[in-house]
Design an enzyme around this catalytic site. Structure first.
Site, PDB file in Angstrom:
ATOM      1  N   ASP A 133     -11.876  48.100   7.409  1.00  0.00           N
ATOM      2  CA  ASP A 133     -12.151  46.683   7.676  1.00  0.00           C
ATOM      3  C   ASP A 133     -11.286  46.297   8.866  1.00  0.00           C
ATOM      4  OD1 ASP A 133      -9.695  46.740   6.383  1.00  0.00           O
ATOM      5  OD2 ASP A 133      -9.936  44.744   5.552  1.00  0.00           O
ATOM      6  N   LYS A 182      -5.710  42.218  -4.673  1.00  0.00           N
ATOM      7  CA  LYS A 182      -4.389  42.370  -4.038  1.00  0.00           C
ATOM      8  C   LYS A 182      -3.254  42.441  -5.080  1.00  0.00           C
ATOM      9  CE  LYS A 182      -6.165  40.552   0.238  1.00  0.00           C
ATOM     10  NZ  LYS A 182      -7.391  39.816   0.029  1.00  0.00           N
ATOM     11  N   ASP A 217     -16.585  42.119   7.983  1.00  0.00           N
ATOM     12  CA  ASP A 217     -15.575  42.791   8.814  1.00  0.00           C
ATOM     13  C   ASP A 217     -15.446  44.273   8.448  1.00  0.00           C
ATOM     14  OD1 ASP A 217     -14.501  42.316   6.322  1.00  0.00           O
ATOM     15  OD2 ASP A 217     -12.546  41.652   7.045  1.00  0.00           O
TER      16      ASP A 217
HETATM   17  N1  GDD Z   1     -18.785  31.771   4.178  1.00  0.00           N
HETATM   18  C1  GDD Z   1     -17.533  32.115   3.869  1.00  0.00           C
HETATM   19  N2  GDD Z   1     -16.693  31.171   3.342  1.00  0.00           N
HETATM   20  N3  GDD Z   1     -17.123  33.380   4.113  1.00  0.00           N
HETATM   21  C2  GDD Z   1     -15.844  33.697   3.796  1.00  0.00           C
HETATM   22  C3  GDD Z   1     -14.943  32.769   3.244  1.00  0.00           C
HETATM   23  C4  GDD Z   1     -15.400  31.432   3.024  1.00  0.00           C
HETATM   24  O1  GDD Z   1     -14.680  30.543   2.564  1.00  0.00           O
HETATM   25  N4  GDD Z   1     -13.748  33.396   3.054  1.00  0.00           N
HETATM   26  C5  GDD Z   1     -13.918  34.665   3.475  1.00  0.00           C
HETATM   27  N5  GDD Z   1     -15.176  34.855   3.925  1.00  0.00           N
HETATM   28  C6  GDD Z   1     -15.770  36.099   4.437  1.00  0.00           C
HETATM   29  C7  GDD Z   1     -14.989  36.683   5.600  1.00  0.00           C
HETATM   30  O2  GDD Z   1     -15.571  36.270   6.837  1.00  0.00           O
HETATM   31  C8  GDD Z   1     -15.160  38.181   5.371  1.00  0.00           C
HETATM   32  O3  GDD Z   1     -16.330  38.694   5.969  1.00  0.00           O
HETATM   33  C9  GDD Z   1     -15.292  38.306   3.869  1.00  0.00           C
HETATM   34  O4  GDD Z   1     -15.682  37.025   3.386  1.00  0.00           O
HETATM   35  C10 GDD Z   1     -14.001  38.770   3.170  1.00  0.00           C
HETATM   36  O5  GDD Z   1     -12.949  37.918   3.555  1.00  0.00           O
HETATM   37  P1  GDD Z   1     -11.572  38.503   4.130  1.00  0.00           P
HETATM   38  O6  GDD Z   1     -10.729  37.337   4.498  1.00  0.00           O
HETATM   39  O7  GDD Z   1     -11.847  39.521   5.165  1.00  0.00           O
HETATM   40  O8  GDD Z   1     -10.971  39.147   2.820  1.00  0.00           O
HETATM   41  P2  GDD Z   1      -9.955  40.352   2.675  1.00  0.00           P
HETATM   42  O9  GDD Z   1     -10.139  41.357   3.736  1.00  0.00           O
HETATM   43  O10 GDD Z   1      -8.570  39.811   2.482  1.00  0.00           O
HETATM   44  O11 GDD Z   1     -10.401  41.000   1.260  1.00  0.00           O
HETATM   45  C11 GDD Z   1     -11.758  41.261   0.973  1.00  0.00           C
HETATM   46  O12 GDD Z   1     -12.202  42.462   1.579  1.00  0.00           O
HETATM   47  C12 GDD Z   1     -11.565  43.674   1.100  1.00  0.00           C
HETATM   48  C13 GDD Z   1     -12.208  44.826   1.833  1.00  0.00           C
HETATM   49  O13 GDD Z   1     -11.983  44.700   3.188  1.00  0.00           O
HETATM   50  C14 GDD Z   1     -11.921  41.335  -0.573  1.00  0.00           C
HETATM   51  O14 GDD Z   1     -13.308  41.357  -0.842  1.00  0.00           O
HETATM   52  C15 GDD Z   1     -11.229  42.577  -1.135  1.00  0.00           C
HETATM   53  O15 GDD Z   1     -11.495  42.681  -2.521  1.00  0.00           O
HETATM   54  C16 GDD Z   1     -11.750  43.822  -0.431  1.00  0.00           C
HETATM   55  O16 GDD Z   1     -11.069  44.990  -0.911  1.00  0.00           O
HETATM   56 MG    MG Z   2     -11.304  41.498   5.398  1.00  0.00          MG
END
Ligand code: GDD
Ligand code: MG
Length: 344
Positions: A217, A157, A106
């Site tokens: 993102d 977070k 994303d």
């Molecule tokens: N296959 C799989 N399985 N993918 C997953 C899963 C899972 O269980 N959970 C999440 N993802 C994928 C999501 O589709 C996304 O592309 C990515 O892993 C990160 O998940 P998000 O749900 O978007 O996390 P976030 O935005 O709260 O936080 C993450 O991104 C931030 C930057 O945008 C973390 O990596 C943070 O540390 C980071 O700063």
């Molecule tokens: Mg995200």
């Protein structure tokens, strides 16, 4: 070079848009985000991509197939239940026996992957995490690092009092395959909450790469809209707009309609008399806009019918929607279709 794309998240904060399709497939300027990401990776030397899917995985597999159309080999690892980011990475272990890249799906940014990998090698690290600086890091993974740019702490977070750093995990990593030995198999694992802190406490070497360019993102509707406006303003080079505007086929615009740039129009679009479109408007494929309708600062997906006298301001309209006349839709997401238009 191979890349793993984490694409299994539920996209909860993007609902109702993600009721119909998984988050990595939402269109950015008319093209699925994941498609633009894979094409960018290809131009930067990635020839094989593994997509880790879970939520609405069929949608992704059906669209990309084996990757032949994009000229990149595409494979899939599907989870029946979400394993978390770490579990998903471990699950793809069989594909990786050399230095490889991992990306959250994303993310929209202009990072130079070759440069990131060269940097990683120069630091002799087990992993390198690309970081970007933000004002409010509380919704991200926050990174603290030493004078030599090695990571000293990773806090997912955190509360404001838990860190002073504004440098966050940009969701782009370079891994050595040995790192995968540190993740347990068949378990739900968060790479951010479980694995990174564990590696640091064991003294493993993790490098921090400072990225200063455009980064966002698309976790929320506001950010989804913002990225389009940023592309229009030329702040973000993720999509090259010179290839797009008015170059699609079968666009019929009534001479009395008013078009205010910048706008992006897909193909098979009909705009009726005295409609007023723009600025900052995206119109998807096979869309009909009725007479006297006004659309500003809005993103309209494919196969949409907007009847006459509709007013769309700062809105997003999902595919296959029909909007009746005399309506004002402002600061809203409109998704009235019951069809999930690709099998999921
Ligand atoms: N296959 C799989 N399985 N993918 C997953 C899963 C899972 O269980 N959970 C999440 N993802 C994928 C999501 O589709 C996304 O592309 C990515 O892993 C990160 O998940 P998000 O749900 O978007 O996390 P976030 O935005 O709260 O936080 C993450 O991104 C931030 C930057 O945008 C973390 O990596 C943070 O540390 C980071 O700063
Ligand atoms: Mg995200």
């Amino acid at each position: 070079m191979k890349a793993l794309l984490l694409a299994g998240g539920l996209g909860t904060r993007l609902r109702p848009l993600t009721n119909f399709l998984p988050k990595p497939m939402v269109p950015i300027m008319g093209k699925p985000l994941l498609e633009s990401t894979i094409l960018r990776l290809k131009h930067q030397g990635v020839d094989e991509v593994v997509i880790s899917t879970c939520y609405k995985s069929n949608h992704i597999e059906k669209y990309f197939g084996d990757g032949e159309k994009l000229g990149v080999k595409v494979s899939y690892i599907k989870e029946d239940i979400p394993l978390g980011t770490g579990g998903a990475i471990k699950n793809a272990e069989e594909f990786f026996d050399d230095t490889f890249i991992i990306l959250n799906s994303d993310i929209i940014c202009d990072i130079d992957i070759k440069n990131l990998v060269e940097y990683h090698k120069s630091k002799n690290a087990l992993a390198t995490i690309a970081m970007t600086k933000v004002e409010d890091p509380s919704q991200y993974g926050v990174i603290e690092y030493d004078d030599n740019d090695y990571i000293t702490a990773f806090k997912e977070k955190p509360k404001p009092y838990e860190t002073n750093s504004k440098w966050i995990n940009a969701g782009i990593y370079v891994f050595e395959p040995e790192l995968l030995n540190e993740i347990p198999k068949d378990e739900v694992v968060s790479i951010e909450r479980d694995t990174y802190p564990k590696l640091l406490s064991k003294g493993c070497s993790m490098a921090a790469y400072r990225y200063g360019g455009y980064w966002i993102d698309i976790g929320t509707i506001e950010k989804y809209k913002k990225v389009h406006f940023d592309i229009f303003k030329n702040n973000c080079k993720f999509v090259d707009m010179s290839d797009y505007n008015y170059k699609r086929k079968n666009i019929i615009i009534d001479p009395s309609a008013k078009i205010v740039e910048p706008i992006f129009i897909g193909h098979n679009v009909k705009i009726d008399a005295k409609a007023h479109i723009g600025p900052y408007v995206v119109i998807g494929d096979n869309t009909h806009i009725g007479s006297n309708s006004i659309i500003r600062h809005s993103i309209v997906w494919d196969n949409v019918k907007i009847n006459k006298n509709v007013n769309l301001i700062n809105a997003v309209v999902a595919s296959n929607s029909v909007i009746d006349g005399m309506r004002k839709i402002e600061d809203e997401v409109y998704a009235n279709s019951i069809n999930d238009y690709v099998a999921s």
